[in-house]
Design a protein around this motif. Structure first.
Motif, PDB file in Angstrom:
ATOM      1  N   SER A   1      -6.521   6.305   0.062  1.00 32.21           N
ATOM      2  CA  SER A   1      -6.161   5.800   1.261  1.00 32.21           C
ATOM      3  C   SER A   1      -7.500   5.373   1.922  1.00 32.21           C
TER       4      SER A   1
ATOM      5  N   LYS B   1      -2.248   2.881   5.487  1.00 34.29           N
ATOM      6  CA  LYS B   1      -3.207   3.719   4.814  1.00 34.29           C
ATOM      7  C   LYS B   1      -2.929   5.442   5.616  1.00 34.29           C
TER       8      LYS B   1
ATOM      9  N   VAL C   1      -3.887   9.595  -4.239  1.00 35.23           N
ATOM     10  CA  VAL C   1      -3.611   8.702  -3.481  1.00 35.23           C
ATOM     11  C   VAL C   1      -4.876   8.002  -2.634  1.00 35.23           C
TER      12      VAL C   1
ATOM     13  N   ASN D   1      -0.299   6.588   3.259  1.00 37.62           N
ATOM     14  CA  ASN D   1      -0.544   7.061   2.201  1.00 37.62           C
ATOM     15  C   ASN D   1      -0.798   8.599   2.158  1.00 37.62           C
TER      16      ASN D   1
ATOM     17  N   ASN E   1       0.869  -1.193  -0.195  1.00 31.03           N
ATOM     18  CA  ASN E   1      -0.069   0.174   0.167  1.00 31.03           C
ATOM     19  C   ASN E   1       0.854   1.369   0.119  1.00 31.03           C
ATOM     20  N   HIS E   2       1.962   1.186   0.764  1.00 29.70           N
ATOM     21  CA  HIS E   2       2.689   2.425   0.795  1.00 29.70           C
ATOM     22  C   HIS E   2       4.116   2.332   0.017  1.00 29.70           C
TER      23      HIS E   2
END
Length: 319
Positions: free
Chosen positions: A157, A188, A155, A191, A130-131
């Motif tokens: 999130s 998240k 992005v 993000n 995710n990141h």
């Protein structure tokens, strides 16, 4: 600084948000665009005239989606490229193969609440996918984004960021019991912090980045949670995938966001900052720690350090 308000809201669809927008001559990349809201994000951008690259793990599924988008929009400039965000070599291959400017990068792909897993580098899978993968992708494409002079990074999130800040001393759960939701929340938050620091760091290049909560949508993202997410969202707050893609498309295309970055949006509008969970209606609000500029700079440095021994090291260090 006043919150940004738009004519759109909870029930708006991606197509409605993009109506009247002309993206002819613009190029976009959407990660995770073979399913869920990524498909509808890519479809709306293609319908507006953009050349869209679907960056996906399953290129077979990507080709089927691309054909469907071309069929419904009439835009034949929908391409497919392999990208596994958890694999630095895959990200390096994608960025190395990119040629020319890039106007819109939508960091959409993600995993949620998955069982404890680690990459070969020892990175916790949700943080890695995710990141870190998206961080490496954006930094690897920095020159292409800078070539535009007004590029946007979107992005995706989640309100799940409210479950955990980035625990800098133990991002990979080496010294604390693994919890799938805390790991998801941390990724998240990362993000949002990325959007904050990318906007600050790349302002001279005209690059802006904003983060968003797409809403509660039932997609393949919930495969580790029985298909129903956290189970805490009332039925009336569940969105369709077309509605779930709306905020991403707004951040990618709206003139109201020209020159705006480092912010967090819900239901097509900037949402308020909160200091603790429970202060706002469900799914709204951004935790103050997710917008903290010091935390954003610290995360950038940590991300560079973690990626320093991968095939992406040169691009990451230069960004």
């Amino acid at each position: 600084m006043s919150l940004i308000r738009t004519p759109f809201g909870f029930a708006s669809s991606a197509a409605e948000v993009a109506a009247g927008i002309d993206l002819a001559g613009r190029r976009a990349v959407v990660t995770g665009a073979s399913s869920g809201i990524g498909v509808e994000t890519a479809r709306a951008l293609a319908a507006a005239g953009a050349e869209v690259t679907l960056a996906v793990r399953d290129t077979g599924a990507g080709r089927r989606v691309a054909a469907g988008i071309t069929s419904t929009t009439g835009n034949a400039a929908v391409r497919v490229a392999a990208l596994d965000l958890a694999d630095p070599a895959s990200v390096a291959a994608f960025t190395a193969s990119w040629d020319g400017p890039l106007h819109i990068l939508v960091n959409n792909a993600g995993v949620m609440a998955c069982p404890e897993q680690y990459t070969p580098q020892g990175w916790e899978l949700q943080f890695a996918t995710n990141h870190l993968g998206h961080f490496a992708l954006a930094t690897g494409l920095h020159a292409a984004l800078a070539a535009d002079g007004a590029a946007r990074i979107v992005v995706v999130s989640s309100t799940g960021h409210q479950m955990s800040p980035v625990v800098f001393d133990d991002v990979n759960f080496a010294f604390r019991p693994y919890d799938p939701w805390l790991a998801y929340g941390q990724s998240k938050t990362a993000n949002v912090l990325f959007a904050v620091e990318a906007t600050r760091r790349w302002a001279r290049d005209g690059i802006t980045a904003n983060a968003l909560m797409p809403g509660a949508i039932y997609t393949g993202l919930q495969r580790h949670t029985g298909g129903r997410g956290s189970g805490r969202v009332p039925p009336e707050l569940i969105k369709t995938v077309e509605q779930g893609a709306a905020t991403s498309v707004l951040l990618a295309t709206s003139p109201l966001l020209d020159g705006v970055g480092g912010r967090y949006f819900v239901d097509c509008n900037e949402t308020e900052t909160i200091d603790r969970r429970g202060d706002t209606p469900p799914l709204h609000g951004v935790a103050r720690y997710a917008l903290d500029p010091d935390g954003a700079q610290r995360l950038w440095t940590l991300s560079q350090t973690l990626l320093a021994r991968t095939p992406l090291a040169q691009a990451v260090e230069a960004s």
